[in-house]
Design a protein around this motif. Structure first.
Motif, PDB file in Angstrom:
ATOM      1  N   GLY A 242     -86.552  78.130  75.312  1.00 53.89           N
ATOM      2  CA  GLY A 242     -86.297  76.481  75.683  1.00 53.89           C
ATOM      3  C   GLY A 242     -84.868  76.405  76.627  1.00 53.89           C
ATOM      4  N   ARG A 243     -84.169  77.351  76.843  1.00 51.76           N
ATOM      5  CA  ARG A 243     -82.858  77.360  77.302  1.00 51.76           C
ATOM      6  C   ARG A 243     -82.887  78.430  78.514  1.00 51.76           C
ATOM      7  N   GLU A 244     -82.306  78.143  79.468  1.00 58.77           N
ATOM      8  CA  GLU A 244     -82.007  79.199  80.424  1.00 58.77           C
ATOM      9  C   GLU A 244     -80.682  79.528  80.443  1.00 58.77           C
ATOM     10  N   ILE A 245     -80.408  80.953  80.479  1.00 57.85           N
ATOM     11  CA  ILE A 245     -79.094  81.453  80.658  1.00 57.85           C
ATOM     12  C   ILE A 245     -78.641  81.561  82.007  1.00 57.85           C
ATOM     13  N   SER A 246     -77.545  80.592  82.182  1.00 59.65           N
ATOM     14  CA  SER A 246     -76.925  80.677  83.562  1.00 59.65           C
ATOM     15  C   SER A 246     -75.811  81.661  83.870  1.00 59.65           C
ATOM     16  N   ARG A 247     -74.954  82.084  82.770  1.00 59.54           N
ATOM     17  CA  ARG A 247     -74.040  82.979  83.033  1.00 59.54           C
ATOM     18  C   ARG A 247     -73.645  83.911  81.632  1.00 59.54           C
ATOM     19  N   TYR A 248     -73.703  85.280  81.719  1.00 61.81           N
ATOM     20  CA  TYR A 248     -73.380  86.205  80.739  1.00 61.81           C
ATOM     21  C   TYR A 248     -72.102  86.278  80.857  1.00 61.81           C
ATOM     22  N   ASN A 249     -71.328  86.315  79.742  1.00 61.08           N
ATOM     23  CA  ASN A 249     -69.808  86.897  79.551  1.00 61.08           C
ATOM     24  C   ASN A 249     -69.563  88.001  79.050  1.00 61.08           C
ATOM     25  N   ASP A 250     -68.422  88.644  79.002  1.00 59.90           N
ATOM     26  CA  ASP A 250     -68.367  89.890  78.286  1.00 59.90           C
ATOM     27  C   ASP A 250     -68.654  89.799  76.785  1.00 59.90           C
ATOM     28  N   PRO A 251     -69.330  90.818  76.224  1.00 59.25           N
ATOM     29  CA  PRO A 251     -69.386  90.902  74.826  1.00 59.25           C
ATOM     30  C   PRO A 251     -68.175  90.625  74.017  1.00 59.25           C
ATOM     31  N   ILE A 252     -68.135  90.124  72.918  1.00 60.98           N
ATOM     32  CA  ILE A 252     -67.120  89.995  72.168  1.00 60.98           C
ATOM     33  C   ILE A 252     -67.633  90.666  70.775  1.00 60.98           C
ATOM     34  N   ALA A 253     -66.416  91.067  69.952  1.00 59.53           N
ATOM     35  CA  ALA A 253     -66.566  91.874  68.520  1.00 59.53           C
ATOM     36  C   ALA A 253     -65.499  91.206  67.545  1.00 59.53           C
TER      37      ALA A 253
ATOM     38  N   THR B 242     -68.551  94.547  60.914  1.00 54.59           N
ATOM     39  CA  THR B 242     -68.260  94.510  62.401  1.00 54.59           C
ATOM     40  C   THR B 242     -69.563  93.559  63.077  1.00 54.59           C
ATOM     41  N   ALA B 243     -69.244  92.751  63.841  1.00 57.76           N
ATOM     42  CA  ALA B 243     -70.305  91.925  64.484  1.00 57.76           C
ATOM     43  C   ALA B 243     -70.137  92.058  66.025  1.00 57.76           C
ATOM     44  N   VAL B 244     -70.879  92.043  66.620  1.00 56.01           N
ATOM     45  CA  VAL B 244     -70.955  92.169  68.177  1.00 56.01           C
ATOM     46  C   VAL B 244     -72.134  91.392  68.817  1.00 56.01           C
ATOM     47  N   GLY B 245     -71.540  90.659  69.937  1.00 57.48           N
ATOM     48  CA  GLY B 245     -72.653  89.821  70.593  1.00 57.48           C
ATOM     49  C   GLY B 245     -72.157  89.412  71.808  1.00 57.48           C
ATOM     50  N   THR B 246     -73.009  88.725  72.732  1.00 55.32           N
ATOM     51  CA  THR B 246     -72.684  88.412  74.175  1.00 55.32           C
ATOM     52  C   THR B 246     -72.475  86.886  74.129  1.00 55.32           C
ATOM     53  N   GLN B 247     -71.408  86.400  74.652  1.00 56.41           N
ATOM     54  CA  GLN B 247     -71.334  85.098  75.031  1.00 56.41           C
ATOM     55  C   GLN B 247     -71.899  84.681  76.150  1.00 56.41           C
ATOM     56  N   VAL B 248     -72.647  83.502  76.104  1.00 52.73           N
ATOM     57  CA  VAL B 248     -73.511  82.941  77.284  1.00 52.73           C
ATOM     58  C   VAL B 248     -73.329  81.528  77.677  1.00 52.73           C
TER      59      VAL B 248
ATOM     60  N   ILE C 285     -75.603  85.651  71.901  1.00 55.51           N
ATOM     61  CA  ILE C 285     -76.777  86.227  72.030  1.00 55.51           C
ATOM     62  C   ILE C 285     -76.834  87.709  71.596  1.00 55.51           C
ATOM     63  N   GLY C 286     -77.692  88.395  71.196  1.00 58.78           N
ATOM     64  CA  GLY C 286     -77.856  89.730  70.782  1.00 58.78           C
ATOM     65  C   GLY C 286     -76.952  90.102  69.676  1.00 58.78           C
ATOM     66  N   LEU C 287     -76.778  89.361  68.756  1.00 54.10           N
ATOM     67  CA  LEU C 287     -75.924  89.539  67.576  1.00 54.10           C
ATOM     68  C   LEU C 287     -76.234  90.767  66.820  1.00 54.10           C
ATOM     69  N   SER C 288     -75.267  91.676  66.817  1.00 53.76           N
ATOM     70  CA  SER C 288     -75.519  92.861  65.788  1.00 53.76           C
ATOM     71  C   SER C 288     -74.383  93.192  64.772  1.00 53.76           C
ATOM     72  N   VAL C 289     -74.771  93.312  63.635  1.00 52.23           N
ATOM     73  CA  VAL C 289     -73.844  93.452  62.461  1.00 52.23           C
ATOM     74  C   VAL C 289     -73.782  94.719  61.669  1.00 52.23           C
ATOM     75  N   ASP C 290     -72.804  95.170  61.432  1.00 51.58           N
ATOM     76  CA  ASP C 290     -72.851  96.604  60.827  1.00 51.58           C
ATOM     77  C   ASP C 290     -71.916  96.582  59.879  1.00 51.58           C
ATOM     78  N   ILE C 291     -72.182  97.107  58.573  1.00 52.21           N
ATOM     79  CA  ILE C 291     -71.306  96.800  57.320  1.00 52.21           C
ATOM     80  C   ILE C 291     -71.161  98.375  56.959  1.00 52.21           C
ATOM     81  N   ASP C 292     -69.811  98.616  56.755  1.00 48.00           N
ATOM     82  CA  ASP C 292     -69.365 100.144  56.106  1.00 48.00           C
ATOM     83  C   ASP C 292     -68.629 100.007  54.827  1.00 48.00           C
ATOM     84  N   GLU C 293     -68.587 100.891  54.269  1.00 49.76           N
ATOM     85  CA  GLU C 293     -67.600 101.255  53.259  1.00 49.76           C
ATOM     86  C   GLU C 293     -66.446 102.037  53.651  1.00 49.76           C
ATOM     87  N   ILE C 294     -65.159 101.789  53.182  1.00 50.20           N
ATOM     88  CA  ILE C 294     -64.017 102.487  53.513  1.00 50.20           C
ATOM     89  C   ILE C 294     -63.473 102.935  52.072  1.00 50.20           C
ATOM     90  N   SER C 295     -63.461 104.120  51.859  1.00 54.38           N
ATOM     91  CA  SER C 295     -62.975 104.416  50.356  1.00 54.38           C
ATOM     92  C   SER C 295     -61.932 105.737  50.791  1.00 54.38           C
TER      93      SER C 295
END
Length: 121
Positions: free
Chosen positions: A11-22, A98-104, A78-88
């Protein structure tokens, strides 16, 4: 603000894509969580202490993404991607999310464009 794993927003048209953020969030476990998780591992079941930590991390990381997107007045992520890691190591254990997505920016439909005026004719 809309945050979605999809590459579009219905229902929404994306008018501008910005750099991905993390964003990253790291949380250490404590001795009581480790003992509780060890018991759950041995006897079976779910570890509520780790579950709460994971939910807290997810909330923090998505809120960080939203704040960064709002800083440039983006309408959605948009395009949210989530990654979970264990550090030991060296006797300590931590979780990192870590989460990464694109701001629009979106075009919003005009009320008059979506309204059916045919009943007036």
């Amino acid at each position: 603000m809309i945050v979605t794993t999809t590459n579009s927003i219905e229902g929404r048209e994306i008018s501008r894509y910005n750099d991905p953020i993390a964003a990253n969030v790291v949380i250490g476990t404590n001795i009581f969580s480790d003992i509780g998780a060890s018991c759950v591992d041995f006897f079976g079941g779910r570890s509520t202490s780790y579950k709460k930590k994971m939910q807290e991390m997810y909330t923090r990381v998505t809120e960080t993404l939203k704040q960064r997107a709002q800083a440039i007045r983006a309408d959605a992520i948009i395009g949210l991607s989530v990654d979970i890691d264990e550090i030991s190591g060296k006797g300590s254990q931590m979780f990192m999310i870590t989460a990464v997505g694109t701001q629009v920016h979106c075009k919003y439909p005009h009320f008059s464009d979506s309204w059916d005026w045919s009943f007036l004719i």
